[in-house]
Structures are given as C-alpha cells and as structure tokens.
Write a protein that holds these residues in place. Structure first.
Motif, short mmCIF file in Angstrom:
data_model
loop_
_atom_site.label_atom_id
_atom_site.label_comp_id
_atom_site.label_asym_id
_atom_site.label_seq_id
_atom_site.Cartn_x
_atom_site.Cartn_y
_atom_site.Cartn_z
N ASN A 14 3.37 3.88 3.10
CA ASN A 14 4.01 4.50 4.26
C ASN A 14 5.31 3.74 4.51
O ASN A 14 5.46 3.00 5.48
N THR A 15 6.26 3.93 3.61
CA THR A 15 7.47 3.10 3.60
C THR A 15 8.31 3.27 4.86
O THR A 15 8.93 2.30 5.31
N LEU A 65 -1.81 9.22 -4.53
CA LEU A 65 -1.49 7.98 -5.25
C LEU A 65 -2.71 7.16 -5.63
O LEU A 65 -2.57 6.14 -6.29
N GLY A 66 -3.88 7.59 -5.18
CA GLY A 66 -5.09 6.84 -5.49
C GLY A 66 -5.25 5.65 -4.55
O GLY A 66 -4.78 5.68 -3.41
N LEU A 67 -5.87 4.60 -5.03
CA LEU A 67 -6.14 3.44 -4.19
C LEU A 67 -4.88 2.60 -4.02
O LEU A 67 -4.26 2.17 -4.99
N VAL A 68 -4.51 2.41 -2.76
CA VAL A 68 -3.33 1.61 -2.41
C VAL A 68 -3.75 0.57 -1.38
O VAL A 68 -4.81 0.63 -0.78
N ALA A 113 -3.92 12.69 5.48
CA ALA A 113 -4.73 11.64 4.87
C ALA A 113 -3.93 10.59 4.12
O ALA A 113 -4.47 9.94 3.23
N ASP A 114 -2.64 10.42 4.47
CA ASP A 114 -1.83 9.45 3.74
C ASP A 114 -1.39 8.25 4.58
O ASP A 114 -0.72 7.36 4.06
#
Length: 162
Positions: free
Chosen positions: A123-124, A150-153, A25-26
């Motif tokens: 997603n570096t 990280l919450g909302l990005v 989920a990232d």
C-alpha cells in the motif's frame, strides 16, 4: 474538507466506503463477508477512542478514520489509528487530512506516540504518506497478509512520537 466526529447518521455513507475498501482486500485484513452491523461494531470506536469522517462542503462523506489506545493498561499511552478513503476521493488529500487530524487528536488526548500495527507494505500511497508525516517503519512481519493479486506480502509496523 471538514473533519468531524462520526455520528449515527453518517453510517449510511461510511458503510459503502468500508465495504469498498474491505472488498478490494488489498489494504485491510477485515472479512469482506461481514454484514453492515458487524462492520459498524468493528469500525465505530467507543470512548476513549474516536471515529471521524471527512466531509465535503456538500455533506458527502469522503473518508473515515478510527483511533484510540493501541493497547490497554501499560500500552495505553500509545495511540493507533486506521483510515479509509472513498475510491472516487483518493489522491485529493482526504487521507492526509484524516491522518493529520488523528495525530492532533492523539496529542490533545495526551498520547506519547502513534503506532500502526499492520500497514500492508504494498500500500505504497499510505506508506509514503505516513513517512511524510513522520512515521518510520520499525519492522515488517513477512508474508503476513494475503494480497489478492500479489500473494503473501508483509505488514509494516509504523511508529512516530508525538
């Protein structure tokens, strides 16, 4: 590593990659509760799109990509693509090979550009790969992705001409 079209027989190897990426989920805004048949309907493109797999010398699928027109009609001259790499194959050039092949496919199909609509800004690894392959961030939609830690990005829109 060989990139080829995805076949029906590949789904048994693609599904665990898809499920692993989506469950994390990232990076993808897909529902982790989707059963395999729904996931397959979303991931496996119909023509004029394409779904491909990256296969090791032993036949193991290490990654997958889907590509096609970004939008229908007046937007169909711009391609889009998405990529998933197996957790144990990351950092080995699988994502790069899939992306380079998707760019080549888009050029062969006559697309003028490729656009990614929703690259999670955290997603570096993907963002840097796409930059190295000539994409630029043309905008970021703030707080549009709920990252599990990280919450909302933000979500980047990335683009490159072909």
């Amino acid at each position: 590593m060989r990139i080829r079209d995805c076949t029906d027989a590949d789904w048994d190897q693609v599904w665990p990659i898809f499920a692993g990426v989506v469950t994390a989920a990232d990076t993808f805004a897909y529902d982790p509760a989707w059963p395999p048949d729904v996931a397959r309907e979303v991931w496996v493109e119909r023509p004029p799109g394409r779904t491909s797999v990256a296969v090791d010398h032993d036949g193991t699928v290490r990654g997958t990509a889907k590509m096609g027109p970004n939008r229908p009609g007046p937007g169909s001259h711009v391609a889009t693509a998405s990529f998933m790499v197996a957790a144990d194959a990351r950092g080995r050039g699988v994502g790069r090979a899939l992306c380079e092949e998707a760019l080549d496919w888009a050029r062969r199909q006559g697309f003028a550009a490729m656009q990614f609509n929703a690259v999670v800004e955290t997603n570096t690894a993907a963002v840097e790969l796409y930059r190295r392959l000539g994409f630029t961030v043309i905008g970021t939609v703030p707080e549009s992705f709920a990252h599990p830690t990280l919450g909302l990005v933000g979500l980047h829109v990335m683009h490159r001409r072909l």
